[in-house]
Design a protein around this motif. Structure first.
Motif, PDB file in Angstrom:
ATOM      1  N   GLU A  47      14.257 101.071  99.671  1.00 37.75           N
ATOM      2  CA  GLU A  47      13.086 101.961  99.816  1.00 37.75           C
ATOM      3  C   GLU A  47      11.923 101.237 100.478  1.00 37.75           C
ATOM      4  O   GLU A  47      11.220 101.800 101.323  1.00 37.75           O
ATOM      5  CB  GLU A  47      12.675 102.489  98.460  1.00 37.75           C
ATOM      6  CG  GLU A  47      13.677 103.472  97.844  1.00 37.75           C
ATOM      7  CD  GLU A  47      13.271 103.880  96.450  1.00 37.75           C
ATOM      8  OE1 GLU A  47      12.251 103.331  95.938  1.00 37.75           O
ATOM      9  OE2 GLU A  47      13.961 104.719  95.829  1.00 37.75           O
ATOM     10  N   VAL A  48      11.704  99.963 100.101  1.00 36.60           N
ATOM     11  CA  VAL A  48      10.590  99.198 100.687  1.00 36.60           C
ATOM     12  C   VAL A  48      10.823  98.980 102.178  1.00 36.60           C
ATOM     13  O   VAL A  48       9.929  99.176 103.026  1.00 36.60           O
ATOM     14  CB  VAL A  48      10.414  97.860  99.949  1.00 36.60           C
ATOM     15  CG1 VAL A  48       9.447  96.956 100.716  1.00 36.60           C
ATOM     16  CG2 VAL A  48       9.898  98.086  98.547  1.00 36.60           C
ATOM     17  N   LEU A  49      12.023  98.545 102.535  1.00 35.38           N
ATOM     18  CA  LEU A  49      12.310  98.315 103.955  1.00 35.38           C
ATOM     19  C   LEU A  49      12.264  99.620 104.752  1.00 35.38           C
ATOM     20  O   LEU A  49      11.782  99.638 105.909  1.00 35.38           O
ATOM     21  CB  LEU A  49      13.693  97.658 104.087  1.00 35.38           C
ATOM     22  CG  LEU A  49      13.797  96.217 103.551  1.00 35.38           C
ATOM     23  CD1 LEU A  49      15.243  95.726 103.620  1.00 35.38           C
ATOM     24  CD2 LEU A  49      12.906  95.271 104.358  1.00 35.38           C
ATOM     25  N   GLY A  50      12.735 100.718 104.175  1.00 38.23           N
ATOM     26  CA  GLY A  50      12.668 102.011 104.871  1.00 38.23           C
ATOM     27  C   GLY A  50      11.241 102.442 105.100  1.00 38.23           C
ATOM     28  O   GLY A  50      10.891 102.983 106.177  1.00 38.23           O
ATOM     29  N   HIS A  51      10.398 102.239 104.079  1.00 42.35           N
ATOM     30  CA  HIS A  51       8.994 102.611 104.244  1.00 42.35           C
ATOM     31  C   HIS A  51       8.311 101.772 105.338  1.00 42.35           C
ATOM     32  O   HIS A  51       7.532 102.300 106.151  1.00 42.35           O
ATOM     33  CB  HIS A  51       8.250 102.455 102.917  1.00 42.35           C
ATOM     34  CG  HIS A  51       6.781 102.693 103.034  1.00 42.35           C
ATOM     35  ND1 HIS A  51       6.218 103.965 103.221  1.00 42.35           N
ATOM     36  CD2 HIS A  51       5.710 101.814 103.019  1.00 42.35           C
ATOM     37  CE1 HIS A  51       4.905 103.861 103.309  1.00 42.35           C
ATOM     38  NE2 HIS A  51       4.569 102.552 103.176  1.00 42.35           N
ATOM     39  N   LEU A  52       8.580 100.480 105.371  1.00 43.67           N
ATOM     40  CA  LEU A  52       7.971  99.616 106.388  1.00 43.67           C
ATOM     41  C   LEU A  52       8.458  99.998 107.791  1.00 43.67           C
ATOM     42  O   LEU A  52       7.726  99.869 108.774  1.00 43.67           O
ATOM     43  CB  LEU A  52       8.282  98.139 106.085  1.00 43.67           C
ATOM     44  CG  LEU A  52       7.590  97.522 104.856  1.00 43.67           C
ATOM     45  CD1 LEU A  52       8.091  96.108 104.638  1.00 43.67           C
ATOM     46  CD2 LEU A  52       6.079  97.516 105.038  1.00 43.67           C
ATOM     47  N   HIS A  53       9.678 100.433 107.852  1.00 43.70           N
ATOM     48  CA  HIS A  53      10.235 100.758 109.180  1.00 43.70           C
ATOM     49  C   HIS A  53       9.812 102.145 109.649  1.00 43.70           C
ATOM     50  O   HIS A  53       9.521 102.348 110.834  1.00 43.70           O
ATOM     51  CB  HIS A  53      11.767 100.656 109.122  1.00 43.70           C
ATOM     52  CG  HIS A  53      12.410 100.812 110.452  1.00 43.70           C
ATOM     53  ND1 HIS A  53      12.785 102.060 110.956  1.00 43.70           N
ATOM     54  CD2 HIS A  53      12.731  99.921 111.424  1.00 43.70           C
ATOM     55  CE1 HIS A  53      13.318 101.914 112.152  1.00 43.70           C
ATOM     56  NE2 HIS A  53      13.294 100.607 112.458  1.00 43.70           N
TER      57      HIS A  53
END
Length: 565
Positions: free
Chosen positions: A51-57
């Motif tokens: 979820e964190v990496l998806g949000h940053l991307h």
């Protein structure tokens, strides 16, 4: 919280507060705080990372610098980093760690082998004999070192003062001595050869404080009058010599026995000191001369053998010094001839005491702080000291001219003299039943023979105003002093040194060996029947076996890890 790329990049770069070289990790954990299983927790962590990496991307305009910051975002990235660091450090430490584990395992194996051999040796007679002999020889060597002079262990802890030796030995004061004998260094704590020499010096002081005791007139009469019918002019001298011999045997014999007992006590104390010194030497140099730990029976037998040897030495020394006393008090001893040559009736025995008392103290150096008893204090209680003036007192009015040869009709010769009879009388009265032998026509030489040697009372022909009793007491004191001097200076000192110290230095290990090891195996093994000692060894062995298993397991696992790195 972030909407633009520059905000995200500035936050992830930590510029301004961590430095350019620091690379922190950014980890988000699940918000669910309920109790979950490990697998569920791992799944939640992976979901949060995604979820964190998806949000940053997707949620940030322009995204973020993935090439630079993605390896530091998420728990999975942190875990990969830690695993790589751990593997790196394992690789660096593997050689040294493997070597250390192998060394520890080897040491435990060696200790186990030693304990196994020791447990097996409890039934191995030859091994026990060897170890026991080495231990006994080491103790004997330490006793010799202590006799020759040593300061380890500390004398302040292991030594004894003179008063402590007297009280702990149960001997107390010297028999027949009324004054308080305080030898040099009496307050210092000594052991070994130093304590032995101090007791010897104390014996000399005690011996020289004893003078010839007073003798009753009845005793003098019984001895003197027995010589009446034997003729000759040595009756008084023989009586005085017999009195001195009897007094010497009576007063000096207990003193000699006490000296032997005191010296035996000093040597008996050396056993515990020798064991302590031996233990200290073994721990200092890291070696053991025969490991006898736990064998209570052997240690008890060794102590008993040592004490028996010291008692036997004391018994032999008592016999030797008694033999010297019998020799010097024999009627055939040369001591009395020496006294006759050097002195006469009135010579003083006090000179012996003064000369030898000084010589007894001259060989000792006073090292303690207290002052020793002065010579005057030692002399204050002495009795029966003959007068020092050798000159005869002349009765007023009786000069040489008044002692002309009397007429034969006035000369009488007593058949049985009395101890109280004076030497200067012309006519001797021996009681109502006296027998007077009239001397006929005789020449002056015969008269002088009768006058000088015809009676035991006239001694060597020197007539004075004193009675035969006084003369005999004076001469007996002189003979007693001569006996005492010869006994102390020429016989006892060397005899006690050679009788006690020489065997302890040279023959102690042989005597112990004969007592302990010159027996059959069955009797020898009786000293080593010690269930408690075997139980202690088995407990140590069990503990080492557990430690060996743990170390061997660590070594095997680390080898497997090292192969997989």
């Amino acid at each position: 919280e972030f909407s633009d790329r520059w905000e995200v990049d500035r936050y992830l770069s930590t510029s301004g507060y961590l430095g350019e070289t620091t690379r922190p990790f950014f980890v988000a954990l699940p918000k669910d705080r309920s109790t979950v299983s490990n697998d569920e927790f791992r799944r939640q962590i992976s979901q949060v990372d995604s979820e964190v990496l998806g949000h940053l991307h997707d949620g940030i305009k322009g995204g973020y610098d993935e090439e630079k910051f993605k390896p530091y975002i998420g728990f999975c990235s942190l875990r990969e980093y830690l695993e790589s660091e751990l593997q790196k450090r394992y690789k660096e430490a593997a050689p040294a760690t493997l070597a250390l584990l192998e060394q520890r395992c080897s040491e435990v194996n060696i200790e186990l082998e030693r304990l196994d051999s020791k447990i097996q040796a409890t039934s191995d007679v030859s091994h026990l004999r060897k170890s026991a002999m080495m231990h006994a020889a080491s103790i004997s060597n330490q006793v010799g070192v202590l006799i020759d002079g040593a300061a380890d262990p500390a004398p302040e802890q292991w030594g004894k003062t003179t008063e402590e030796e007297r009280s702990e030995s149960g001997i107390g004061s010297w028999p027949g001595v009324t004054v308080d004998i305080k030898p040099a260094n009496a307050i210092l704590r000594l052991y070994g050869g130093a304590a032995f020499e101090r007791v010897m010096h104390e014996f000399r002081c005690a011996a020289y404080s004893i003078e010839c005791p007073p003798v009753s007139r009845e005793k003098v009469a019984n001895i003197l009058l027995a010589h009446a019918g034997r003729g000759g002019g040595r009756g008084v001298a023989e009586a005085a010599a017999e009195i001195a011999r009897t007094a010497a045997r009576s007063w000096l014999a207990p003193l000699l026995d006490t000296a032997c007992d005191r010296l035996a006590f000093v040597l008996g104390n050396l056993f515990d000191i020798a064991i302590e010194r031996n233990r200290s030497r073994e721990s200092e140099y890291g070696r053991k001369t025969g490991d006898m730990e736990g064998y209570v029976g052997f240690h008890a037998a060794l102590r008993h053998a040592y004490n028996s040897i010291i008692k036997d030495l004391a018994k032999q020394c008592k016999q030797l010094v008694r033999h010297h006393l019998d020799s010097v008090t024999s009627p055939y001893s040369q001591v009395f001839y020496e006294n006759d040559f050097h002195g006469s009736f009135g010579s003083s025995a006090n000179s012996y005491f003064r000369h030898n008392q000084a010589s007894a103290g001259s060989i000792w150096f006073e090292l303690s702080d207290c002052e020793q008893v002065s010579h005057d204090e030692r002399m204050r209680d002495q009795e029966n000291i003959p007068p020092e003036n050798n000159a005869r007192q002349k009765t007023p009015g009786k000069g040489t001219e008044a002692r002309d040869v009397h007429r034969e009709s006035q000369m009488t010769v007593p058949e049985t003299p009395s101890p109280d009879q004076p030497c200067d009388g012309v006519k001797v009265d021996v009681g109502p039943r006296k027998r007077i032998a009239r001397i006929g026509n005789r020449n002056p030489e015969q008269l002088m023979k009768v006058h000088n040697g015809g009676s035991l009372l006239f001694g060597n022909g020197d007539c004075g105003s004193r009675s035969a009793y006084t003369e005999i007491c004076s001469l007996a004191a002189q003979h007693f002093a001569g006996i005492r001097e010869v006994l102390v200076e020429r016989s006892v000192t060397s005899t006690l040194n050679s009788g006690f110290l020489t065997p302890c230095r040279d023959r102690l290990v042989v005597e112990l060996g004969l007592d302990l090891f010159a027996v059959n195996d069955e009797k020898f093994m009786d000293m080593f029947v010690s269930p408690a000692a075997i139980e202690v060894l088995q407990h140590k062995r069990q503990s080492l076996q557990n430690r060996q298993k743990v170390l061997q397991s660590c070594l095997t696992e680390f080898k497997n890890v090292a192969r997989s790195l």
